[in-house]
Motif scaffolding. Structure first.
Motif, PDB file in Angstrom:
ATOM      1  N   GLY A 227     -71.259 -27.727  -5.094  1.00 55.86           N
ATOM      2  CA  GLY A 227     -72.226 -27.797  -6.182  1.00 55.86           C
ATOM      3  C   GLY A 227     -73.392 -28.740  -5.896  1.00 55.86           C
ATOM      4  O   GLY A 227     -73.538 -29.301  -4.815  1.00 55.86           O
ATOM      5  N   LEU A 228     -74.227 -28.919  -6.912  1.00 49.98           N
ATOM      6  CA  LEU A 228     -75.425 -29.749  -6.827  1.00 49.98           C
ATOM      7  C   LEU A 228     -75.216 -31.037  -7.605  1.00 49.98           C
ATOM      8  O   LEU A 228     -74.762 -31.007  -8.758  1.00 49.98           O
ATOM      9  CB  LEU A 228     -76.637 -28.996  -7.393  1.00 49.98           C
ATOM     10  CG  LEU A 228     -77.025 -27.705  -6.670  1.00 49.98           C
ATOM     11  CD1 LEU A 228     -78.151 -26.998  -7.418  1.00 49.98           C
ATOM     12  CD2 LEU A 228     -77.445 -28.003  -5.234  1.00 49.98           C
ATOM     13  N   GLU A 229     -75.559 -32.149  -6.991  1.00 44.51           N
ATOM     14  CA  GLU A 229     -75.384 -33.437  -7.663  1.00 44.51           C
ATOM     15  C   GLU A 229     -76.226 -33.516  -8.935  1.00 44.51           C
ATOM     16  O   GLU A 229     -77.394 -33.113  -8.957  1.00 44.51           O
ATOM     17  CB  GLU A 229     -75.758 -34.574  -6.722  1.00 44.51           C
ATOM     18  CG  GLU A 229     -74.760 -34.773  -5.584  1.00 44.51           C
ATOM     19  CD  GLU A 229     -75.058 -36.019  -4.780  1.00 44.51           C
ATOM     20  OE1 GLU A 229     -76.203 -36.517  -4.847  1.00 44.51           O
ATOM     21  OE2 GLU A 229     -74.146 -36.499  -4.084  1.00 44.51           O
ATOM     22  N   HIS A 230     -75.592 -34.047  -9.987  1.00 41.18           N
ATOM     23  CA  HIS A 230     -76.237 -34.369 -11.267  1.00 41.18           C
ATOM     24  C   HIS A 230     -76.642 -33.139 -12.081  1.00 41.18           C
ATOM     25  O   HIS A 230     -77.403 -33.266 -13.043  1.00 41.18           O
ATOM     26  CB  HIS A 230     -77.447 -35.286 -11.052  1.00 41.18           C
ATOM     27  CG  HIS A 230     -77.124 -36.501 -10.229  1.00 41.18           C
ATOM     28  ND1 HIS A 230     -76.236 -37.464 -10.656  1.00 41.18           N
ATOM     29  CD2 HIS A 230     -77.544 -36.880  -8.993  1.00 41.18           C
ATOM     30  CE1 HIS A 230     -76.128 -38.396  -9.720  1.00 41.18           C
ATOM     31  NE2 HIS A 230     -76.895 -38.066  -8.698  1.00 41.18           N
ATOM     32  N   SER A 235     -73.776 -24.243  -9.799  1.00 44.66           N
ATOM     33  CA  SER A 235     -74.825 -23.577  -9.036  1.00 44.66           C
ATOM     34  C   SER A 235     -74.426 -22.138  -8.753  1.00 44.66           C
ATOM     35  O   SER A 235     -73.256 -21.760  -8.880  1.00 44.66           O
ATOM     36  CB  SER A 235     -75.051 -24.317  -7.718  1.00 44.66           C
ATOM     37  OG  SER A 235     -73.889 -24.225  -6.900  1.00 44.66           O
ATOM     38  N   VAL A 236     -75.390 -21.342  -8.318  1.00 44.33           N
ATOM     39  CA  VAL A 236     -75.097 -19.950  -7.972  1.00 44.33           C
ATOM     40  C   VAL A 236     -74.054 -19.867  -6.855  1.00 44.33           C
ATOM     41  O   VAL A 236     -73.110 -19.071  -6.950  1.00 44.33           O
ATOM     42  CB  VAL A 236     -76.393 -19.200  -7.593  1.00 44.33           C
ATOM     43  CG1 VAL A 236     -76.075 -17.825  -7.008  1.00 44.33           C
ATOM     44  CG2 VAL A 236     -77.288 -19.051  -8.825  1.00 44.33           C
ATOM     45  N   PRO A 237     -74.155 -20.672  -5.773  1.00 43.48           N
ATOM     46  CA  PRO A 237     -73.100 -20.615  -4.756  1.00 43.48           C
ATOM     47  C   PRO A 237     -71.718 -20.967  -5.304  1.00 43.48           C
ATOM     48  O   PRO A 237     -70.717 -20.381  -4.871  1.00 43.48           O
ATOM     49  CB  PRO A 237     -73.566 -21.633  -3.714  1.00 43.48           C
ATOM     50  CG  PRO A 237     -75.059 -21.649  -3.845  1.00 43.48           C
ATOM     51  CD  PRO A 237     -75.306 -21.495  -5.319  1.00 43.48           C
ATOM     52  N   GLN A 238     -71.638 -21.925  -6.226  1.00 41.98           N
ATOM     53  CA  GLN A 238     -70.353 -22.227  -6.856  1.00 41.98           C
ATOM     54  C   GLN A 238     -69.799 -21.006  -7.576  1.00 41.98           C
ATOM     55  O   GLN A 238     -68.622 -20.650  -7.431  1.00 41.98           O
ATOM     56  CB  GLN A 238     -70.500 -23.369  -7.871  1.00 41.98           C
ATOM     57  CG  GLN A 238     -70.426 -24.766  -7.309  1.00 41.98           C
ATOM     58  CD  GLN A 238     -70.613 -25.801  -8.405  1.00 41.98           C
ATOM     59  OE1 GLN A 238     -71.743 -26.024  -8.857  1.00 41.98           O
ATOM     60  NE2 GLN A 238     -69.536 -26.422  -8.830  1.00 41.98           N
ATOM     61  N   HIS A 258     -67.939 -33.451  -6.800  1.00 40.81           N
ATOM     62  CA  HIS A 258     -69.150 -33.711  -6.018  1.00 40.81           C
ATOM     63  C   HIS A 258     -70.393 -33.865  -6.886  1.00 40.81           C
ATOM     64  O   HIS A 258     -71.285 -34.653  -6.539  1.00 40.81           O
ATOM     65  CB  HIS A 258     -69.430 -32.637  -4.963  1.00 40.81           C
ATOM     66  CG  HIS A 258     -70.773 -32.828  -4.278  1.00 40.81           C
ATOM     67  ND1 HIS A 258     -71.048 -33.923  -3.485  1.00 40.81           N
ATOM     68  CD2 HIS A 258     -71.922 -32.084  -4.296  1.00 40.81           C
ATOM     69  CE1 HIS A 258     -72.298 -33.837  -3.029  1.00 40.81           C
ATOM     70  NE2 HIS A 258     -72.854 -32.743  -3.508  1.00 40.81           N
ATOM     71  N   ALA A 259     -70.494 -33.159  -7.998  1.00 43.22           N
ATOM     72  CA  ALA A 259     -71.720 -33.223  -8.808  1.00 43.22           C
ATOM     73  C   ALA A 259     -71.899 -34.591  -9.464  1.00 43.22           C
ATOM     74  O   ALA A 259     -73.005 -34.952  -9.861  1.00 43.22           O
ATOM     75  CB  ALA A 259     -71.709 -32.132  -9.871  1.00 43.22           C
ATOM     76  N   HIS A 260     -70.802 -35.347  -9.626  1.00 47.96           N
ATOM     77  CA  HIS A 260     -70.815 -36.670 -10.279  1.00 47.96           C
ATOM     78  C   HIS A 260     -71.133 -36.585 -11.762  1.00 47.96           C
ATOM     79  O   HIS A 260     -71.389 -37.607 -12.404  1.00 47.96           O
ATOM     80  CB  HIS A 260     -71.770 -37.637  -9.572  1.00 47.96           C
ATOM     81  CG  HIS A 260     -71.469 -37.823  -8.123  1.00 47.96           C
ATOM     82  ND1 HIS A 260     -70.245 -38.268  -7.676  1.00 47.96           N
ATOM     83  CD2 HIS A 260     -72.223 -37.593  -7.012  1.00 47.96           C
ATOM     84  CE1 HIS A 260     -70.256 -38.318  -6.353  1.00 47.96           C
ATOM     85  NE2 HIS A 260     -71.430 -37.902  -5.925  1.00 47.96           N
ATOM     86  N   VAL A 261     -71.141 -35.380 -12.308  1.00 50.36           N
ATOM     87  CA  VAL A 261     -71.257 -35.158 -13.746  1.00 50.36           C
ATOM     88  C   VAL A 261     -70.286 -34.037 -14.108  1.00 50.36           C
ATOM     89  O   VAL A 261     -69.850 -33.268 -13.245  1.00 50.36           O
ATOM     90  CB  VAL A 261     -72.694 -34.782 -14.167  1.00 50.36           C
ATOM     91  CG1 VAL A 261     -73.654 -35.938 -13.923  1.00 50.36           C
ATOM     92  CG2 VAL A 261     -73.171 -33.521 -13.454  1.00 50.36           C
ATOM     93  N   ALA A 274     -62.023 -25.463 -12.567  1.00 41.47           N
ATOM     94  CA  ALA A 274     -62.715 -26.653 -13.072  1.00 41.47           C
ATOM     95  C   ALA A 274     -63.873 -26.912 -12.111  1.00 41.47           C
ATOM     96  O   ALA A 274     -63.671 -27.432 -11.011  1.00 41.47           O
ATOM     97  CB  ALA A 274     -61.768 -27.841 -13.121  1.00 41.47           C
ATOM     98  N   TYR A 275     -65.078 -26.511 -12.505  1.00 43.75           N
ATOM     99  CA  TYR A 275     -66.205 -26.569 -11.568  1.00 43.75           C
ATOM    100  C   TYR A 275     -66.526 -27.993 -11.154  1.00 43.75           C
ATOM    101  O   TYR A 275     -66.878 -28.239  -9.992  1.00 43.75           O
ATOM    102  CB  TYR A 275     -67.432 -25.904 -12.191  1.00 43.75           C
ATOM    103  CG  TYR A 275     -67.310 -24.402 -12.281  1.00 43.75           C
ATOM    104  CD1 TYR A 275     -67.550 -23.595 -11.175  1.00 43.75           C
ATOM    105  CD2 TYR A 275     -66.942 -23.782 -13.480  1.00 43.75           C
ATOM    106  CE1 TYR A 275     -67.441 -22.211 -11.248  1.00 43.75           C
ATOM    107  CE2 TYR A 275     -66.830 -22.408 -13.565  1.00 43.75           C
ATOM    108  CZ  TYR A 275     -67.071 -21.629 -12.446  1.00 43.75           C
ATOM    109  OH  TYR A 275     -66.944 -20.259 -12.525  1.00 43.75           O
ATOM    110  N   GLY A 276     -66.439 -28.935 -12.073  1.00 45.45           N
ATOM    111  CA  GLY A 276     -66.730 -30.321 -11.722  1.00 45.45           C
ATOM    112  C   GLY A 276     -66.163 -31.265 -12.765  1.00 45.45           C
ATOM    113  O   GLY A 276     -66.484 -31.155 -13.947  1.00 45.45           O
ATOM    114  N   LEU A 277     -65.327 -32.202 -12.325  1.00 42.52           N
ATOM    115  CA  LEU A 277     -64.662 -33.118 -13.250  1.00 42.52           C
ATOM    116  C   LEU A 277     -65.397 -34.449 -13.392  1.00 42.52           C
ATOM    117  O   LEU A 277     -64.876 -35.392 -13.977  1.00 42.52           O
ATOM    118  CB  LEU A 277     -63.217 -33.348 -12.785  1.00 42.52           C
ATOM    119  CG  LEU A 277     -62.339 -32.094 -12.808  1.00 42.52           C
ATOM    120  CD1 LEU A 277     -60.986 -32.363 -12.154  1.00 42.52           C
ATOM    121  CD2 LEU A 277     -62.155 -31.580 -14.232  1.00 42.52           C
TER     122      LEU A 277
END
Length: 391
Positions: A227-230, A235-238, A258-261, A274-277
């Motif tokens: 994914g993309l940070e913040h 993201s589309v690739p995700q 990885h996104a930190h959010v 869970a795309y980003g925790l």
């Protein structure tokens, strides 16, 4: 006609009420277990300073650093899970240092002792920072994790170790944990050491799942550093990778960081993603508010006649950050005094004499995180709910 009445008749109305979801049939004598998973563990220099302050007060820790008070707030949740998974994003140095922050992290190994103490069993280690200090640091990190009894997957000390699968016995169920990441552009891994950590590849992930199943894994959990940070939206690739993995593999759960959010949790093709925790613990040089908010994902596996049914829960966390001040300067009354990882629900349920400003910050974290988590429809028929520790 109401939904209950419609469900009780054979009448079909175009555009009417949706049928209630069919509950999977529980297997007689079926097994069950719980998994807790959290986001990035990223020990910035300010957190090293906090560890030094806490060691002076507690007299505990090693080489003048104690991260126990920093992480104590999540112990009641993490320690309750049958399997608790963290994401150790960076390599560790020696206990006495030196340590480094962004962009080439080298953090105190004492954090690993704390992660084990709060209840983590195993960690993903594939990230864009895995190779910040080369193969020597990769090996040092895995040696340190072995020393404290933390499992690991995603990086390796040798080509032979890179082919091994982390399989753990969880209440009589063999659970495999896989970990993959995108490559660092700052410190790309030399071709001769490309085996040192796992790069994201649909085909390689498929092969790893096959190896895990061949070695007896009944459940496979995948951690992805992507994914993309913040960005709070995947993201589309995700989205594309999640679609492929949930359609083309038998992986039972996908955990992202990885996104930190915080990003959404979604049930996709029958599999929770869970795309980003967010961050489990971090102190970015320019905190945004969002970077302090994180989620512990809680997943309850139940054996059915057709495999595994998974229910998803979540618990919001917040990294308290003291206001910046000059030496000797006093903070305003009610301000945060120390860096601490807090269980937001626990604070809101028992705020004590917390100032209105602090209480408002916890409420914001709870409400905003809920919005991000539910942004791809999970609270509907999929049933994502907040975790209660009394469950």
């Amino acid at each position: 006609m109401g939904c209950a009445l419609a469900a009780a008749t054979t009448l079909v109305l175009v555009g009417g009420c949706a049928s209630p979801p069919v509950e999977p049939q529980t297997k007689s004598g079926g097994r069950s277990f719980s998994v807790a998973a959290a986001g990035d563990v990223l020990i910035h220099p300010e957190l090293v300073e906090q560890g030094a302050k806490d060691a002076k007060r507690s007299g505990k820790g090693e080489a003048g650093l104690d991260f126990g008070p920093l992480m104590a707030g999540v112990r009641p949740v993490i320690s309750k899970a049958d399997l608790a998974i963290c994401h150790m994003e960076t390599p560790v140095g020696k206990p006495e240092g030196p340590f480094e922050g962004y962009p080439e992290f080298l953090v105190p190994p004492q954090i690993l002792t704390t992660l084990k103490d709060v209840g983590y069993d195993t960690c993903s280690t594939a990230s864009n920072h895995t190779y910040d200090h080369g193969l020597k640091a990769v090996r040092r990190t895995l040696d340190a994790m072995d020393k404290v009894g933390l499992g690991h997957t995603g990086s390796a000390r040798t080509p032979e170790e890179a082919q091994k699968v982390n399989i753990r016995d969880v209440k009589g169920v063999k659970v495999a944990h896989l970990s993959y990441s995108w490559e660092s552009f700052l410190n790309p891994t030399p071709a001769k050491e490309s085996w040192a950590f796992n790069r994201i590849s649909t085909e390689e992930i498929k092969k790893a799942e096959v190896r895990a199943r061949q070695q007896g894994a009944e459940v496979v959990i995948l951690s992805l550093h992507w994914g993309l940070e913040h960005y709070n939206e995947p993201s589309v690739p995700q989205l594309e990778l999640a679609e492929r993995l949930t359609k083309e593999t038998g992986i039972n759960l996908v955990i992202g960081h990885h996104a930190h959010v915080v990003q959404p949790i979604q049930k996709l093709n029958g599999t929770w993603v869970a795309y980003g925790l967010g961050n489990q613990v971090a102190r970015h040089s320019s905190p945004t508010g969002l970077t302090e908010e994180g989620v512990i994902g809680w997943f309850e596996f139940r054996e059915t006649d057709d495999g595994w049914d998974v229910a998803a829960r979540y618990r919001t966390t917040l990294v308290d950050i003291p206001p910046e001040s000059e030496p000797g300067e006093e903070h305003p009354a009610g301000s945060v005094e120390e860096h601490r990882v807090a269980d937001v629900r626990k604070v809101l349920d028992a705020p004590g004499d917390l100032s209105p400003e602090r209480l408002a910050r916890y409420r914001l974290a709870a409400e905003r995180t809920r919005g991000f988590l539910f942004n791809r429809g999970a609270p509907g028929g999929d049933g994502l709910t907040e975790l209660s520790l009394t469950e």
